[in-house]
Design an enzyme around this catalytic site. Structure first.
Site, PDB file in Angstrom:
ATOM      1  N   ASP A  99       0.860  -1.186   0.000  1.00  0.00           N
ATOM      2  CA  ASP A  99       0.000   0.000   0.000  1.00  0.00           C
ATOM      3  C   ASP A  99       0.894   1.234   0.000  1.00  0.00           C
ATOM      4  O   ASP A  99       1.776   1.364   0.857  1.00  0.00           O
ATOM      5  CB  ASP A  99      -0.903   0.021   1.236  1.00  0.00           C
TER       6      ASP A  99
ATOM      7  N   ASP B  73     -13.460  -4.319  -2.578  1.00  0.00           N
ATOM      8  CA  ASP B  73     -13.390  -4.148  -1.127  1.00  0.00           C
ATOM      9  C   ASP B  73     -14.729  -4.581  -0.540  1.00  0.00           C
ATOM     10  O   ASP B  73     -15.753  -3.910  -0.736  1.00  0.00           O
ATOM     11  CB  ASP B  73     -13.093  -2.692  -0.769  1.00  0.00           C
TER      12      ASP B  73
END
EC number: 4.3.2.10
Length: 257
Positions: free
Chosen positions: A11, A130
């Protein structure tokens, strides 16, 4: 049978690799390029980079580090973050990425999936999803703009419906980011993975929850995923990738060693 893939996830925020828990409270892990080099040397099959605030900030992924990563590693890598157009994707691919991944922009404009697949081929197009398990309703629901706590929102989509929709539109691979499990290292959501696997014809990657080697084995054996993505266990050197692959091979999972 194709070898199962082990995929470290990096990330990226403000030019550095960060990691949170359930998409919150991110800590800085380190610089992008050295971490990419380390994972390639340790035996990763590919890498995934998420510029986690690009979509919520309304910008495309910072391209400067993409070309640097391409120069120093010899394994495939995928880049995600704010890709809203065929042109955005083309730039990132031209800088050396092997795949691009879209998430929130696909929810805002599902035709983007098919336009990308038509231009670059389905093998380049990954859709990240997600997904959050709502305990009140017992449903798996899709969320958007999860890189920004203030903008994160539930979408009208149920996870299984969106999985089928993105495949029909040309997704070549699906990464299922299980938000409830993210960063807590208690194992992947095997029930959800099995449900999604039943409606998935393209390669499917599990993401969120890996804490020990057995969690990877369970995802491959019990949910039949094609790859397992993890972050904190690799960043914090809880699990070594070479040792993980030896363990998987000893337990009957085909991996590249």
């Amino acid at each position: 049978m194709l070898a199962k893939r082990i995929i470290p996830c990096l990330d990226v925020r403000d030019g550095q690799v960060v990691k949170g828990v359930q998409f919150r409270n991110h800590e800085i892990i380190g610089d992008i390029v050295p971490l990419a080099e380390r994972y390639a040397k340790e035996g990763a099959d590919e890498l995934v980079f998420y510029d986690i605030t690009a979509s919520s900030d309304g910008r495309v992924v910072d391209k400067s580090w993409v070309s640097r990563v391409a120069e120093v590693i010899d394994i495939p890598f995928c880049v995600a973050g704010g890709i809203r157009s065929v042109e955005d994707a083309g730039k990132i691919l031209s800088f050396g990425a092997d795949k691009i991944s879209i998430n929130s922009p696909a929810l805002s404009d599902p035709t983007l999936i098919s336009r990308l697949a038509d231009r670059y081929g389905v093998q380049c197009v990954v859709v990240g999803i997600d997904t959050w398990f709502d305990e009140k309703t017992g449903e798996y629901l899709v969320y958007q703009f999860t890189g920004d706590e203030k903008r994160t929102q539930q979408t009208p989509w149920k996870t299984l419906d969106w999985v089928q929709e993105v495949q029909q539109r040309g997704a070549g691979e699906i990464v299922l980011n299980m938000m409830n499990q993210d960063g807590v290292r208690q194992g992947y959501d095997l029930k959800q993975l099995a449900l999604v696997r039943q409606v998935t014809q393209v390669p499917m990657i599990a993401s969120g929850g890996a804490g020990e080697m057995s969690h990877f084995l369970d995802a491959f054996k019990l949910a039949n995923v094609d790859g397992a993505l993890a972050a904190s266990v690799f960043h914090k050197q809880i699990i070594n990738i070479n040792e993980l692959k030896q363990y998987l091979a000893e337990n009957g999972v085909k991996v590249r060693i």
